[in-house]
Design an enzyme around this catalytic site. Sequence first.
Site, PDB file in Angstrom:
ATOM      1  N   HIS A   1      36.359  37.113  37.870  1.00 62.81           N
ATOM      2  CA  HIS A   1      36.113  37.847  39.232  1.00 62.81           C
ATOM      3  C   HIS A   1      35.014  38.657  38.389  1.00 62.81           C
ATOM      4  CE1 HIS A   1      36.458  42.684  37.467  1.00 62.81           C
ATOM      5  NE2 HIS A   1      37.526  42.184  37.091  1.00 62.81           N
ATOM      6  N   CYS A   2      33.874  38.668  40.106  1.00 59.07           N
ATOM      7  CA  CYS A   2      32.340  38.853  39.477  1.00 59.07           C
ATOM      8  C   CYS A   2      32.635  41.175  40.130  1.00 59.07           C
ATOM      9  CB  CYS A   2      31.372  38.807  40.301  1.00 59.07           C
ATOM     10  SG  CYS A   2      31.364  38.358  41.689  1.00 59.07           S
ATOM     11  N   VAL A   3      31.502  41.199  39.715  1.00 59.51           N
ATOM     12  CA  VAL A   3      31.648  42.672  41.423  1.00 59.51           C
ATOM     13  C   VAL A   3      32.335  42.641  42.069  1.00 59.51           C
ATOM     14  CG1 VAL A   3      28.713  43.016  41.321  1.00 59.51           C
ATOM     15  CG2 VAL A   3      30.334  45.435  40.816  1.00 59.51           C
TER      16      VAL A   3
ATOM     17  N   ARG B   1      33.383  39.977  44.477  1.00 61.01           N
ATOM     18  CA  ARG B   1      34.658  38.509  44.516  1.00 61.01           C
ATOM     19  C   ARG B   1      35.463  37.600  43.402  1.00 61.01           C
ATOM     20  NH1 ARG B   1      28.953  35.489  45.655  1.00 61.01           N
ATOM     21  NH2 ARG B   1      27.947  37.444  45.994  1.00 61.01           N
TER      22      ARG B   1
END
Length: 623
Positions: A25-27, A29
């Site tokens: 995951h990113c910030v 999504r």
Amino acid sequence: MDYKKTAEEILQQLGGAKNVQSATHCVTRLRLKIKDESLIDDEAMKEIPGVMGVMRKAGQYQIIMGNDVNNYYRAFVKLGNFDQVSEEKETQKKNVLAFIVDVISSSMAPVVPAMLAGGMIKVLLIVLPLIHLLSTESQTYAVLTFFGDAPFYFIPIMLAYTAAQKFGVTPMLAVSVAGIMLHPDFTALVADGSPLAFFGLPVTLASYASSVIPILIMVWLMQYIENFFNKIIPAVMKTFMQPLLVLLVSGLIALVVVGPLGIFAGEGLSTIVVWTQTKAGWLALGLLSAFMPLIVMTGMHWAFAPLFLIASPATPDVLMLPAMLAANLAQGAAALAVSFKAKNPNTKQIGLAAGISALVAGVTEPALYGITLKYKTPLYAAMIAGGISGIYVGISGLESYAFAVPSLVALPQFIGSTGNSNIINAIIVAFASIILTFIFTWILWKEEPVKTKINTIGETDTQDTTLPSGSSDPKKVSAPLQGKIVPLDQVNDAVFSTKMMGEGIAILPENDLIVAPFDGTVTAVFPTKHAIGLTSDSGIEVLIHVGIDTVELNGLHFETFVTADQKIKQGEPLLKADFAAIKAAGYDTVTPIIITNTDQYIEVVAKEDLEQADFQDALIYVV
């Protein structure tokens, strides 16, 4: 919010766990590698509570979850044995050298305070006896000696923990492997010198105290060892079998494989340098002095131990200790130059302490890992100046008549019984190394200036300072970076252009520095350093997302100056991004600035009529 229920519904829409190849995951999504994306109904996915949107991009199926993505991710990975996407592998393929330097510097950064403390204690152990405030025969001196030695001796254990966090390895297993390499019984066997075998395999008798590279290699390997056993061990046996096998296999590899690699590399280096020294002493000393920081970093300098540990008037060392004089003082001078030139108070303090440690006590690790390796150009300056000084060492035939870590205080080790020429040459080397390094560092190293623009009614004043406390407008978000204004709907990412995350604006940067847009608090710094969350003192929540898909860089080309929960003032540096390198790597550098709690305001107005943003220009107003 029921994160588990949402995660279960997402997994069902994805076609089950068997259709998910990996998850990270990113910030904002979830980023998923899917085996067959044709099984997924995008519209049905969007109907799941908590899902703000979906994207199919760059070979990933991306599910936009917003600021709460980490909680959804944790719930999701509990539902299946999903591998994390190894961003390190991607980075490694793009730039191996940059990856190695990043691993070393980021793993060493948390250790620097301990090394600074140990280095300063070593300085006291030199200075206090000189001014007759402490006897070298006293118990206090003996106790302080191991106080100063401990942070350096146990570096492998500290690095095991920090590297484990970077590579996703179980920290206490990594620390246990470092403990094996430093165990007193193993150390005693190494000192005894008798052949040692483990399951019939020969164990290399090597000392790992104060070494850096062996444990970093081991922790890097452990991520694959853990992953392998995690896959093959049945769930009912995993609790006790996985740590057992990971520790056994990792310990075996550490003593049987990693040890020989270090020893062979060190012996090979020693042979090459000694051969070069017999053919062209000036060249050998120049190269050795220039590359000494890297040699010490790998621990390979101990391959020269038989040459410098016996240094005496009868058998002077003409190789290692003279080269270390040039190299050690170069590291100290580089750290001091950075301290004097830096405007960042933290950098100034670390540089000053590290410089004193290297110059006075010859302890270069704080300078190397806290300053020169971190900023690179000071390291290049120190290597160039050290190499030039080393050439003079070779030409003059400088000799060391005692084993001591070369420093300004230890210069008497170069006093011989055949006149003053040797000590005079040592003094020349010392001052040449310091002066040249300081000049080269001053020229090569550049700290990004923090320019702020303070706007008042009827006037604009630009000055190189941070805005004073209380000057932040509670209804305004100022520009956190310089560059061209880009309306949010023109950003090449649907999450931002459709304003799923909230209203805002974007900037195409023309400067590598990102600063605080208001007085407030850092609410989140993403591990890959590409995004940062802030909350103003008046409650405005802002996400600064540096570039598009830059999460894939895994922190490469980024440097953060703040941590979560830290209080910030308008204009204070938050992070630095090498936008030229990011662009060269193929990523869009446009940086969205999003008001993530837009729904709490009647209106959020972005100043899209501006063509160009400067630090602290009024960028967004909230009502």
